[in-house]
Write an enzyme that holds these catalytic residues in place. Structure first.
Site, mmCIF file in Angstrom:
data_model
loop_
_atom_site.group_PDB
_atom_site.id
_atom_site.type_symbol
_atom_site.label_atom_id
_atom_site.label_comp_id
_atom_site.label_asym_id
_atom_site.label_seq_id
_atom_site.Cartn_x
_atom_site.Cartn_y
_atom_site.Cartn_z
ATOM 1 N N MET A 202 0.532 2.413 -8.760
ATOM 2 C CA MET A 202 0.665 2.566 -7.412
ATOM 3 C C MET A 202 1.806 2.210 -6.419
ATOM 4 O O MET A 202 2.035 1.102 -6.758
ATOM 5 C CB MET A 202 -0.783 2.212 -6.573
ATOM 6 C CG MET A 202 -0.822 2.497 -5.118
ATOM 7 S SD MET A 202 -2.199 2.194 -4.509
ATOM 8 C CE MET A 202 -2.338 0.450 -4.607
ATOM 9 N N HIS A 203 2.538 3.130 -5.834
ATOM 10 C CA HIS A 203 3.909 2.489 -5.203
ATOM 11 C C HIS A 203 4.141 3.437 -4.109
ATOM 12 O O HIS A 203 4.731 3.028 -3.096
ATOM 13 C CB HIS A 203 4.925 2.830 -6.383
ATOM 14 C CG HIS A 203 5.327 4.210 -6.282
ATOM 15 N ND1 HIS A 203 4.741 4.998 -7.316
ATOM 16 C CD2 HIS A 203 6.474 4.827 -5.966
ATOM 17 C CE1 HIS A 203 5.035 6.216 -7.594
ATOM 18 N NE2 HIS A 203 6.264 6.151 -6.403
ATOM 19 N N ARG A 204 3.356 4.495 -3.656
ATOM 20 C CA ARG A 204 3.940 5.272 -2.443
ATOM 21 C C ARG A 204 3.743 4.340 -1.000
ATOM 22 O O ARG A 204 2.959 3.922 -0.918
ATOM 23 C CB ARG A 204 2.917 6.464 -2.387
ATOM 24 C CG ARG A 204 3.030 7.600 -3.236
ATOM 25 C CD ARG A 204 4.093 8.413 -3.470
ATOM 26 N NE ARG A 204 4.341 9.035 -4.687
ATOM 27 C CZ ARG A 204 5.137 9.904 -4.869
ATOM 28 N NH1 ARG A 204 6.080 10.340 -3.920
ATOM 29 N NH2 ARG A 204 5.143 10.673 -6.200
ATOM 30 N N ARG A 237 7.217 -2.752 -4.949
ATOM 31 C CA ARG A 237 6.953 -2.524 -3.513
ATOM 32 C C ARG A 237 5.412 -2.942 -3.660
ATOM 33 O O ARG A 237 4.903 -3.740 -2.311
ATOM 34 C CB ARG A 237 7.206 -1.095 -3.138
ATOM 35 C CG ARG A 237 6.564 -0.618 -2.158
ATOM 36 C CD ARG A 237 6.416 1.047 -1.975
ATOM 37 N NE ARG A 237 7.570 1.764 -1.644
ATOM 38 C CZ ARG A 237 8.340 1.771 -0.625
ATOM 39 N NH1 ARG A 237 7.688 1.529 0.514
ATOM 40 N NH2 ARG A 237 9.250 2.431 -0.737
ATOM 41 N N ASP A 278 -0.582 7.284 -7.793
ATOM 42 C CA ASP A 278 -0.053 8.105 -6.898
ATOM 43 C C ASP A 278 1.429 8.474 -7.222
ATOM 44 O O ASP A 278 2.194 8.815 -6.570
ATOM 45 C CB ASP A 278 -0.067 7.385 -5.566
ATOM 46 C CG ASP A 278 0.611 6.119 -5.536
ATOM 47 O OD1 ASP A 278 1.388 5.874 -6.548
ATOM 48 O OD2 ASP A 278 0.677 5.552 -4.485
#
Ligand code: UD1
Length: 354
Positions: A202-204, A237, A278
């Site tokens: 997950m990084h969005r 992130r 994501d």
């Protein structure tokens, strides 16, 4: 022919690897590779060049990720200088990152032709950075290499029909080529059993940058982790945000590891139960591996896989329900070509570009 390839973020290294491999078969093609520096950590960048046997980039601009405008602007300034010096016949761009858009703008202003690998993907909402990057890049590309039939339809709807080719997906090519080399060592290292853990990435920005959203996601994943192990190679992130918002307690039951290289990630994916992600690339790699993905997004560019129910889109408070849902959907073959996308791309460029 002189090809000027621009890469910058993790998924682009993977795509470039297979295209570079194809280019190397021809003495008459010279490739200049420029790394913008968008991703710079060893485990987000260097390690991919190593395990995928890629040449060191000819240029590394060292423009680390920052605010979108600043990052893209700096890239345009530096790319323009190198393009003038190298005077390539074609600029080759991948996917939808800020490095892609910067390359497209620099090339277009210098009237250098652009080839876009992974053209035609479309996704709501229109204002996410990746959508802006891909729509604008497609608009000014001369050659648009579409990974699926749906990508061609999307371009058609926008009146883009010239220079569009179905090639299949280069990520499928590299998946097939590297499969015999997938690295399963992490299974033992993390004490994992076949089909008994979830792989998550997950990084969005829309998932991790606001505390309310991130908290809901982590709470739901925490519920999942009480029933089945969850392994999360954590993107910088996401790590930064969890620390900033003080959410460490929400991930205490999740197996958090540093980002891992392509071969290790694929090794873990081949044996997992399902994927939560994501990431645009990883939801598709899960499918290549025959694993269903629960996608934390309102929409996806890879709608072929959600359309048939193999992958599902989920809201942040429905992750648990979707992971536990055991409705099995059969694997559909060859949506993304036959593993020869890179071959097709280079053969089209050889024929069309002087
Ligand atoms: C970028 C792409 C996204 C792609 C993703 C793959 C854009 C707009 N987004 O998102 O489409 O799916 O890459 O990972 O181009 N950071 C580090 N070390 C690194 C890389 C990043 O610390 O090696 C930090 C940056 O400093 C930044 C954050 O991570 O604070 C996000 O990096 P950035 O490249 O802006 O966006 P991604 O979320 O990685």
């Amino acid at each position: 022919m002189k090809i000027f390839s621009i890469i910058g973020a993790r998924p682009q290294f993977v795509k470039e690897a297979i295209v570079q491999n194809e280019i190397n078969k021809y003495d008459e093609i010279k490739e200049i590779v420029v790394h913008t520096g968008q991703h710079y950590d060893n485990n987000m960048s260097d390690v991919f060049f190593k395990v995928l046997n890629m040449k060191k980039p000819d240029y590394n601009l060292g423009i680390k990720a920052s605010n979108h405008g600043e990052m893209t602007g700096k890239m345009i300034i530096e790319l323009e200088k190198i393009m003038i010096e190298e005077s390539p016949d074609i600029v080759l761009l991948y996917g939808d990152t800020n490095s892609t858009l910067a390359g497209a703008i620099s090339a277009s202003k210098l009237k250098i032709k652009i080839a876009h690998v992974e053209a035609g993907l479309r996704q709501e909402p229109k204002d996410i950075p990746e959508e802006t990057n891909r729509v604008l890049t497609d608009r000014i590309s001369t050659y648009l290499f579409a990974p699926s039939d749906l990508a061609i339809e999307n371009l058609d709807k926008e009146g883009i029909t010239q220079g569009v080719y179905f090639t299949g997906d280069v990520m499928y090519d590299i998946f097939l080529k590297m499969r015999p080399r997938f690295d399963y060592s992490m299974m033992k290292e993390l004490s994992l059993e076949k089909n008994d853990y979830i792989m998550m990435t997950m990084h969005r920005d829309f998932n991790v940058d606001t505390p309310e959203k991130l908290e809901k996601i982590l709470k739901d994943v925490n519920r999942v982790s009480k029933e089945i192990k969850v392994v999360l190679p954590i993107h910088p992130r996401t790590k930064k945000r969890i620390e900033q918002f003080g959410f460490e307690n929400l991930i205490s039951n999740i197996i958090i590891i540093e980002p891992i290289d392509y071969l290790k990630l694929m090794g873990l994916t081949e044996n997992c139960f399902k994927v939560i992600t994501d990431s645009g690339g990883y939801q598709k790699e899960a499918y290549f591996s025959g694993k269903q993905a629960v996608i934390i997004m309102p929409d996806t560019g890879w709608r072929e896989l959600t359309g048939c129910g193999f992958n599902v889109l989920t809201q942040e408070n429905k992750i648990y329900d979707n992971v536990m849902n055991t409705n099995k959907v059969d694997y559909i073959e060859n949506i993304y070509g036959n593993g020869k996308a890179a071959e097709k791309i280079i053969s089209i460029l050889k024929e069309k570009v002087i």
